[in-house]
Design a protein around this motif. Structure first.
Motif, PDB file in Angstrom:
ATOM      1  N   SER A 480       0.927  -0.947   0.031  1.00 36.88           N
ATOM      2  CA  SER A 480      -0.349  -0.238  -0.370  1.00 36.88           C
ATOM      3  C   SER A 480       0.726   1.549  -0.578  1.00 36.88           C
ATOM      4  O   SER A 480       0.372   2.714  -0.887  1.00 36.88           O
ATOM      5  CB  SER A 480      -1.100   0.035   0.777  1.00 36.88           C
ATOM      6  OG  SER A 480      -1.909  -0.979   0.983  1.00 36.88           O
ATOM      7  N   LEU A 481       1.583   1.674   0.972  1.00 35.83           N
ATOM      8  CA  LEU A 481       2.438   2.130   1.164  1.00 35.83           C
ATOM      9  C   LEU A 481       3.774   2.778  -0.629  1.00 35.83           C
ATOM     10  O   LEU A 481       3.429   4.071  -1.218  1.00 35.83           O
ATOM     11  CB  LEU A 481       3.925   2.397   1.943  1.00 35.83           C
ATOM     12  CG  LEU A 481       3.373   2.594   4.017  1.00 35.83           C
ATOM     13  CD1 LEU A 481       4.152   1.686   4.532  1.00 35.83           C
ATOM     14  CD2 LEU A 481       3.370   4.160   3.403  1.00 35.83           C
ATOM     15  N   ALA A 482       4.118   1.578  -0.628  1.00 31.36           N
ATOM     16  CA  ALA A 482       5.124   1.694  -2.545  1.00 31.36           C
ATOM     17  C   ALA A 482       3.775   2.438  -3.415  1.00 31.36           C
ATOM     18  O   ALA A 482       4.009   2.880  -3.801  1.00 31.36           O
ATOM     19  CB  ALA A 482       5.543   0.723  -2.790  1.00 31.36           C
ATOM     20  N   VAL A 483       2.610   1.790  -2.742  1.00 29.86           N
ATOM     21  CA  VAL A 483       1.489   1.886  -4.526  1.00 29.86           C
ATOM     22  C   VAL A 483       1.293   3.989  -3.922  1.00 29.86           C
ATOM     23  O   VAL A 483       1.512   3.851  -5.124  1.00 29.86           O
ATOM     24  CB  VAL A 483       0.272   1.150  -4.584  1.00 29.86           C
ATOM     25  CG1 VAL A 483      -0.729   1.747  -5.089  1.00 29.86           C
ATOM     26  CG2 VAL A 483       0.931  -0.402  -4.909  1.00 29.86           C
ATOM     27  N   PHE A 484       0.937   3.701  -3.172  1.00 31.34           N
ATOM     28  CA  PHE A 484       0.578   5.226  -2.700  1.00 31.34           C
ATOM     29  C   PHE A 484       1.610   6.055  -3.158  1.00 31.34           C
ATOM     30  O   PHE A 484       1.581   7.624  -3.797  1.00 31.34           O
ATOM     31  CB  PHE A 484       0.954   5.786  -0.850  1.00 31.34           C
ATOM     32  CG  PHE A 484       0.243   6.777  -0.843  1.00 31.34           C
ATOM     33  CD1 PHE A 484      -1.309   7.423  -1.032  1.00 31.34           C
ATOM     34  CD2 PHE A 484       1.163   8.292  -0.365  1.00 31.34           C
ATOM     35  CE1 PHE A 484      -1.673   8.444  -0.457  1.00 31.34           C
ATOM     36  CE2 PHE A 484       0.809   9.009   0.082  1.00 31.34           C
ATOM     37  CZ  PHE A 484      -0.419   9.709  -0.368  1.00 31.34           C
ATOM     38  N   ILE A 485       3.161   6.145  -2.672  1.00 28.01           N
ATOM     39  CA  ILE A 485       3.944   6.637  -3.116  1.00 28.01           C
ATOM     40  C   ILE A 485       4.537   7.050  -4.172  1.00 28.01           C
ATOM     41  O   ILE A 485       4.816   8.021  -5.029  1.00 28.01           O
ATOM     42  CB  ILE A 485       5.516   6.568  -2.616  1.00 28.01           C
ATOM     43  CG1 ILE A 485       5.192   6.719  -1.373  1.00 28.01           C
ATOM     44  CG2 ILE A 485       6.661   6.773  -3.199  1.00 28.01           C
ATOM     45  CD1 ILE A 485       6.625   6.225  -0.379  1.00 28.01           C
ATOM     46  N   VAL A 486       4.519   5.829  -5.314  1.00 27.08           N
ATOM     47  CA  VAL A 486       4.638   5.991  -6.798  1.00 27.08           C
ATOM     48  C   VAL A 486       3.277   6.436  -7.773  1.00 27.08           C
ATOM     49  O   VAL A 486       3.450   8.008  -8.506  1.00 27.08           O
ATOM     50  CB  VAL A 486       4.277   4.420  -7.623  1.00 27.08           C
ATOM     51  CG1 VAL A 486       4.498   3.938  -8.938  1.00 27.08           C
ATOM     52  CG2 VAL A 486       5.350   3.853  -7.329  1.00 27.08           C
ATOM     53  N   GLU A 487       2.095   6.611  -7.256  1.00 27.53           N
ATOM     54  CA  GLU A 487       0.897   6.946  -8.128  1.00 27.53           C
ATOM     55  C   GLU A 487       0.658   8.837  -7.529  1.00 27.53           C
ATOM     56  O   GLU A 487       0.626   9.294  -8.275  1.00 27.53           O
ATOM     57  CB  GLU A 487      -0.617   6.474  -7.566  1.00 27.53           C
ATOM     58  CG  GLU A 487      -0.245   5.300  -7.793  1.00 27.53           C
ATOM     59  CD  GLU A 487      -2.019   4.327  -8.068  1.00 27.53           C
ATOM     60  OE1 GLU A 487      -2.413   4.786  -6.318  1.00 27.53           O
ATOM     61  OE2 GLU A 487      -2.045   3.620  -8.272  1.00 27.53           O
ATOM     62  N   THR A 488       1.712   8.832  -6.152  1.00 30.19           N
ATOM     63  CA  THR A 488       1.009  10.186  -5.723  1.00 30.19           C
ATOM     64  C   THR A 488       2.181  11.101  -6.420  1.00 30.19           C
ATOM     65  O   THR A 488       1.823  12.310  -7.289  1.00 30.19           O
ATOM     66  CB  THR A 488       1.013  10.530  -4.447  1.00 30.19           C
ATOM     67  OG1 THR A 488       0.468   9.547  -4.085  1.00 30.19           O
ATOM     68  CG2 THR A 488       1.015  11.804  -3.917  1.00 30.19           C
TER      69      THR A 488
END
Length: 517
Positions: A480-488
């Motif tokens: 979840s953290l990795a996805v959030f950082i990449v997408e944001t």
């Protein structure tokens, strides 16, 4: 420790889990020096003439031919009740137990000699009393069952009775040695000793006119009184702080080392224990002096005592900082003199707990550019255990901050924390990866807040590539953290169903000035 601070401390979680983690970390940090700080010792000297426990009593020249040789003869000497026979029986037992190699502890116990040896501790004859204490010392250096054989017969009461011998400090010293062995057998035995009022009984013997050998044995025993988990009852060991403070600065290095070990155990008891330490005038300063010495045997326990203090509540952390922890840490990390990895690790562990403190404490750490620069250096090439503590320091500093000021954020960039933490993303420690990801998330949020473009730095150091890989991680939290950082901050729009061209997102802050080192 407040629940708010607990949530910031290392592997953030529920209050109980955070405290349990702190305990486990503290235990792990002590393991490497376990053999140096032996919990039990045996007196191997065979003759009083060469022993550190010498005496001027007539029995020094006892004719060896008069001593009983066999266990039956020793038993008959004990049963006689004659003072001279009792002295020779205790001496015969002591000599058998003091011989080099494997002492016949079980044989002495099975022969039934523990009970008469304990009775001899009450003898009016100093030589008999001393020989009995010496023999029991060597029995209590054995395993739990052998130590219990002495305790169950009333050995603690007998040994503490020896403290009443004002005429011969060497008898007191030998009793101290035996008591130290009993305490070293774990928390149950330690608490039994404390329940016998050992602290009050030993206080009159803690004085500077005693020999260095006496004070060294005494300090070692005091360290065992504070040792083991769960911690001893606070009220029972709190009176030891004043004498331990005096022994920290004594001219004998063994006293310095063992008193520091005692305080490292004491400080692991919780906030109440640490607060009591901070209130003893000069104690924290003396620990810092030992920590900054050139002798690893002094550094290790002193650093751990201070580190344990920094895991406490914000008030205790403030007391440690006011005493100069940051200055000491800066010296320890930047000094040209080589420090053991375990010492560097413990210093940074302490700093990571400051990083989980109040905004003021975090600011003072972030403003210590020499410290940050060295942590940034260590996280890239040091032993993994050191790199782990460095990651926690950077993670705690930004994820726990209510609002890290722009200058502090600048300092974190200048020490190349972004580049250093990138290497952590490749490790196999799931909890540590999560700390690293939260660090990047917070740094990117701060960069937005202060309109500083750090996206190129994150990408060039390889962190972005790691974020993309971690989107496949089995941990839901890491995913979840990795996805959030990449997408944001680095994301792109998905390909449309009708086959339109891939549309890239506009830069998050296109007009931002790129941060330049």
């Amino acid at each position: 420790m407040s629940e708010n601070r607990q949530a910031k401390h290392k592997n953030a979680g529920k209050k109980y889990e955070a405290r349990l983690n702190r305990r486990e970390v503290a235990v792990q940090l002590r393991k490497s020096a376990r053999e140096e700080q032996m919990s039990k010792r045996r007196n191997l000297v065979e003759d009083l003439n060469t022993s550190p426990l010498k005496t001027n009593s007539p029995d020094r020249n006892d004719d060896e031919r008069l001593l009983p040789k066999t266990y039956n003869e020793i038993r008959s000497f004990f049963e006689s009740g004659i003072p001279s026979q009792l002295r020779r029986a205790t001496k015969a037992c002591r000599k058998k137990l003091s011989a080099s190699g494997t002492p016949p502890i079980d044989e002495i116990i099975d022969a039934g000699f523990v009970d008469p040896l304990i009775k001899c501790l009450y003898s009016n004859d100093t030589s008999t009393q001393k020989e009995a204490a010496w023999a029991l010392t060597n029995i209590t250096c054995g395993d739990e069952r052998q130590t219990a054989a002495v305790v169950n017969k009333g050995g603690i009461s007998g040994l503490t009775h020896c403290f009443n011998n004002d005429e011969d400090p060497e008898t007191v010293e030998q009793a101290i040695w035996a008591i130290g062995n009993i305490c070293g057998d774990g928390p149950r035995m330690r608490d039994l000793v404390l329940e016998h009022g050992i602290v009050n009984k030993i206080m009159p013997h803690i004085k500077s006119e005693q020999t260095n050998e006496f004070l060294a044995n005494l300090t070692w025993m005091l360290s065992n009184l504070c040792r083991n988990k769960p911690a001893p009852e606070f009220k029972q060991v709190e009176p030891l702080l004043l004498p331990l403070n005096a022994l920290l600065g004594w001219k004998e290095s063994r006293c310095n080392i063992d008193s520091a070990w005692a305080l490292s155990y004491f400080s692991d008891g919780g906030d109440e224990y640490v607060e009591a330490m901070t209130k003893v005038d000069g104690l924290i300063k003396q620990l810092m002096t030992l920590a900054a010495s050139s002798k690893p045997k002094m550094m290790v326990p002193a650093i751990r005592a201070l580190g344990n203090g920094l895991t406490g509540d914000d008030i205790n952390t403030e007391a440690m900082m006011s005493a100069g922890y940051l200055d000491m840490a800066s010296y320890m990390l930047t000094s040209e003199e080589r420090k053991p990895d375990s010492v560097i690790k413990d210093v940074i562990w302490g700093l990571s707990n400051i990083a989980a403190g109040t905004s003021s404490q975090q600011h003072r750490l972030a403003a210590s550019t020499y410290i940050l620069a060295e942590v940034g250096h260590q996280i890239k090439g040091a032993d993994f255990k050191i790199r782990k503590e460095c990651c926690y320091l950077f993670g705690n500093l930004v994820t726990g901050a209510k609002k890290l000021c722009k200058d502090d954020f600048h300092n974190l960039l200048m020490c190349k924390s972004l580049q250093g933490v990138a290497s952590i993303l490749e490790c196999s420690d799931t909890a540590l990866i999560e700390v690293a990801l939260r660090f990047y998330k917070s740094m990117l949020e701060l960069a937005d807040q202060y309109t500083i473009n750090i996206l190129d730095i994150v990408e060039e150091c390889g962190a972005l590539e790691s974020f993309e890989k971690l989107q496949m991680h089995e941990s839901d939290e890491i995913y979840s953290l990795a996805v959030f950082i990449v997408e944001t901050w680095f994301g792109c729009d998905e390909i449309a169903d009708d086959g339109e061209e891939l549309a890239f997102k506009e830069p998050l802050r296109e007009a931002n000035m790129k941060f330049s080192f």
